[in-house]
Design a protein around this motif. Sequence first.
Motif, mmCIF file in Angstrom:
data_model
loop_
_atom_site.group_PDB
_atom_site.id
_atom_site.type_symbol
_atom_site.label_atom_id
_atom_site.label_comp_id
_atom_site.label_asym_id
_atom_site.label_seq_id
_atom_site.Cartn_x
_atom_site.Cartn_y
_atom_site.Cartn_z
ATOM 1 N N ASP A 120 1.031 -1.579 0.563
ATOM 2 C CA ASP A 120 0.234 -0.162 -0.174
ATOM 3 C C ASP A 120 0.918 1.182 -0.027
ATOM 4 O OD1 ASP A 120 -2.257 -1.527 0.212
ATOM 5 O OD2 ASP A 120 -2.512 -1.869 2.329
ATOM 6 N N ARG A 121 0.248 2.672 -0.178
ATOM 7 C CA ARG A 121 0.865 3.593 -0.265
ATOM 8 C C ARG A 121 0.619 4.204 0.771
ATOM 9 N NH1 ARG A 121 1.214 8.160 -4.291
ATOM 10 N NH2 ARG A 121 -0.710 7.093 -5.223
ATOM 11 N N LEU A 122 0.958 5.240 1.585
ATOM 12 C CA LEU A 122 0.407 6.516 2.011
ATOM 13 C C LEU A 122 1.511 8.123 2.700
ATOM 14 C CD1 LEU A 122 -0.500 6.971 4.941
ATOM 15 C CD2 LEU A 122 0.454 6.440 6.559
ATOM 16 N N HIS A 123 0.747 8.704 2.198
ATOM 17 C CA HIS A 123 1.039 9.653 0.951
ATOM 18 C C HIS A 123 0.563 11.204 2.472
ATOM 19 C CE1 HIS A 123 1.698 13.329 -0.926
ATOM 20 N NE2 HIS A 123 2.792 13.116 0.377
ATOM 21 N N VAL A 124 2.210 11.711 3.903
ATOM 22 C CA VAL A 124 0.986 11.983 4.626
ATOM 23 C C VAL A 124 1.410 13.362 4.181
ATOM 24 C CG1 VAL A 124 1.125 12.934 7.137
ATOM 25 C CG2 VAL A 124 1.633 10.032 6.347
ATOM 26 N N VAL A 125 0.343 14.780 5.013
ATOM 27 C CA VAL A 125 1.063 15.996 4.130
ATOM 28 C C VAL A 125 0.426 17.084 5.758
ATOM 29 C CG1 VAL A 125 -0.282 17.620 3.408
ATOM 30 C CG2 VAL A 125 0.824 16.073 1.392
ATOM 31 N N GLU A 126 1.112 17.458 6.107
ATOM 32 C CA GLU A 126 1.747 18.643 7.531
ATOM 33 C C GLU A 126 2.255 20.024 7.124
ATOM 34 O OE1 GLU A 126 0.517 19.922 10.399
ATOM 35 O OE2 GLU A 126 -0.452 17.948 10.712
ATOM 36 N N SER A 127 1.691 20.955 7.413
ATOM 37 C CA SER A 127 1.853 22.212 6.872
ATOM 38 C C SER A 127 2.758 22.837 8.247
ATOM 39 C CB SER A 127 1.389 23.470 6.550
ATOM 40 O OG SER A 127 0.643 23.826 7.688
ATOM 41 N N ASN A 128 2.362 22.632 9.712
ATOM 42 C CA ASN A 128 3.944 22.942 10.895
ATOM 43 C C ASN A 128 4.683 21.179 10.527
ATOM 44 O OD1 ASN A 128 3.926 22.790 13.789
ATOM 45 N ND2 ASN A 128 2.316 23.444 14.180
ATOM 46 N N PRO A 129 5.904 22.588 10.882
ATOM 47 C CA PRO A 129 7.533 21.820 10.696
ATOM 48 C C PRO A 129 7.900 21.299 11.611
ATOM 49 C CG PRO A 129 7.204 24.304 10.891
ATOM 50 C CD PRO A 129 5.985 24.141 10.392
ATOM 51 N N ARG A 130 6.934 21.404 13.524
ATOM 52 C CA ARG A 130 7.270 20.935 14.253
ATOM 53 C C ARG A 130 6.581 19.611 13.777
ATOM 54 N NH1 ARG A 130 7.383 25.804 18.847
ATOM 55 N NH2 ARG A 130 8.741 27.127 17.520
ATOM 56 N N PHE A 131 5.538 19.735 13.678
ATOM 57 C CA PHE A 131 4.548 18.505 13.296
ATOM 58 C C PHE A 131 5.334 17.078 12.942
ATOM 59 C CE2 PHE A 131 0.066 20.189 14.775
ATOM 60 C CZ PHE A 131 0.474 19.929 16.310
ATOM 61 N N VAL A 132 5.367 17.945 11.392
ATOM 62 C CA VAL A 132 6.456 16.762 10.869
ATOM 63 C C VAL A 132 7.594 16.480 11.079
ATOM 64 C CG1 VAL A 132 7.985 17.004 8.461
ATOM 65 C CG2 VAL A 132 5.643 18.171 9.012
ATOM 66 N N GLN A 133 8.649 17.357 12.198
ATOM 67 C CA GLN A 133 9.744 16.615 13.039
ATOM 68 C C GLN A 133 9.362 15.430 13.840
ATOM 69 O OE1 GLN A 133 12.902 16.627 12.230
ATOM 70 N NE2 GLN A 133 11.581 18.161 10.157
ATOM 71 N N ARG A 134 8.074 15.622 14.324
ATOM 72 C CA ARG A 134 7.464 14.572 15.828
ATOM 73 C C ARG A 134 7.915 13.761 14.498
ATOM 74 N NH1 ARG A 134 6.375 14.918 21.195
ATOM 75 N NH2 ARG A 134 5.210 13.142 21.736
ATOM 76 N N LEU A 135 6.406 13.116 13.456
ATOM 77 C CA LEU A 135 6.277 12.443 12.676
ATOM 78 C C LEU A 135 7.481 11.448 12.261
ATOM 79 C CD1 LEU A 135 3.637 13.880 10.289
ATOM 80 C CD2 LEU A 135 3.546 12.258 11.962
ATOM 81 N N LEU A 136 8.400 12.198 11.749
ATOM 82 C CA LEU A 136 9.763 11.777 11.280
ATOM 83 C C LEU A 136 10.405 10.813 12.575
ATOM 84 C CD1 LEU A 136 10.630 14.463 8.643
ATOM 85 C CD2 LEU A 136 9.732 12.178 8.442
ATOM 86 N N ALA A 137 10.243 11.177 13.768
ATOM 87 C CA ALA A 137 11.138 10.562 14.165
ATOM 88 C C ALA A 137 9.500 9.254 15.213
ATOM 89 C CB ALA A 137 11.237 11.549 15.712
ATOM 90 N N ASP A 138 9.267 9.189 14.846
ATOM 91 C CA ASP A 138 7.874 8.136 14.978
ATOM 92 C C ASP A 138 8.357 7.146 14.319
ATOM 93 O OD1 ASP A 138 5.797 6.302 15.063
ATOM 94 O OD2 ASP A 138 5.003 8.187 16.280
ATOM 95 N N PRO A 139 8.772 6.449 15.514
ATOM 96 C CA PRO A 139 9.309 4.968 15.369
ATOM 97 C C PRO A 139 8.636 3.660 14.617
ATOM 98 C CG PRO A 139 8.783 4.619 18.033
ATOM 99 C CD PRO A 139 8.899 5.926 17.419
ATOM 100 N N GLU A 140 7.324 3.756 14.675
ATOM 101 C CA GLU A 140 6.330 2.721 13.865
ATOM 102 C C GLU A 140 6.222 2.972 12.592
ATOM 103 O OE1 GLU A 140 2.475 0.982 15.229
ATOM 104 O OE2 GLU A 140 2.423 2.734 16.544
ATOM 105 N N LEU A 141 6.259 4.358 12.908
ATOM 106 C CA LEU A 141 6.217 4.750 11.263
ATOM 107 C C LEU A 141 7.562 4.794 10.653
ATOM 108 C CD1 LEU A 141 3.970 6.753 12.050
ATOM 109 C CD2 LEU A 141 4.242 8.788 10.807
ATOM 110 N N ALA A 142 8.710 4.678 10.988
ATOM 111 C CA ALA A 142 9.826 4.592 10.568
ATOM 112 C C ALA A 142 9.827 3.071 10.392
ATOM 113 C CB ALA A 142 11.030 4.748 11.338
ATOM 114 N N ARG A 143 9.334 1.907 11.719
ATOM 115 C CA ARG A 143 9.271 0.984 10.956
ATOM 116 C C ARG A 143 8.657 0.678 9.724
ATOM 117 N NH1 ARG A 143 6.433 -3.081 12.816
ATOM 118 N NH2 ARG A 143 4.686 -2.577 13.932
ATOM 119 N N ARG A 144 7.280 0.716 9.856
ATOM 120 C CA ARG A 144 6.566 0.576 8.304
ATOM 121 C C ARG A 144 6.868 1.239 7.107
ATOM 122 N NH1 ARG A 144 1.995 -2.026 8.479
ATOM 123 N NH2 ARG A 144 2.187 -2.390 6.905
#
Length: 313
Positions: A120-144
Amino acid sequence: MTTDQLRPDPVPDPGPGPDADANAADSADLSGARAGAAGPNALPVPVGSRPAVGEGWFFLSEALRTFRLTGAVAPSGADLVNALVVPATSRPDRPISVLEVGAGTGAVTRRLVRVLRPGDRLHVVESNPRFVQRLLADPELARREPELGLRVSECRVQDLPEARAAEASGHPGGAGDGPVRGGGAGCEQPGAAAGRYDVIVSGLPFTNFEPAAVQRVLDLYLRLLVPGGELTYFAYLGTSAARLLTSGPRRGARHRAVVRLLRQFEKEYGLGSRTAWRNVPPARAHLLRAPGVRREKAAGGAPPTGGAAGAAR
């Protein structure tokens, strides 16, 4: 969440009140609106989990700093998250493409990566840079990420290349060349495959925007969805009265104009709604379908075309 949390909560609807224009009684339970669609490919309703430690405070600090764009004081609760990911839990027997807009700290994103399948393909769009950094650091997202071709874009949905192409031509291009990986570098990511989506989950605070901006986003969602693709978004209960009390007549009138626009959109494309009473604050999720013809899996084993659910309804 438990497996019955797509059913109506036992809390009664308070009925018409100051916000009756924005909060008519549920037209249908989201699962009921899609009855008969689950079929053999339906995924089990996932069980909710507690937010990461400190997530609520982090979200609140960002909400207070950028409330017009955040539009909430806490991450979406388990009931609301469960309602928003309904289209991704009942699906055809093929890879699907999902767009999440306004991911915040990732409450819905984490649920999506749990229910989506490899390919599957998941595209996440978020305009707040602090939220984006949190998403990129999320271990569950990184694993998948490698399995899902996870792409995180730091921008508004209107600024995506595929969105600009959709607005310029009236419809998006093809489905792209395959999974897209990596993210956080903004909308213009090298090698990003523009395409259409089977499912869109929107967390945008529509009632914080001007009616013209809301209309543009809703039109864009329809263009970005495949024929028969499905969209979910939500609105908090009681917001019209609160807006009038806290912001005055002018902003109250703008708010009501957005609500009327959303109700018309739901009347034309809606499948049903679900109230998450235990959310903070309580919210109503709406499920809609883009126009188009859906086909069930053909006798010869050919995969279906169209949206994210199984059989045509």
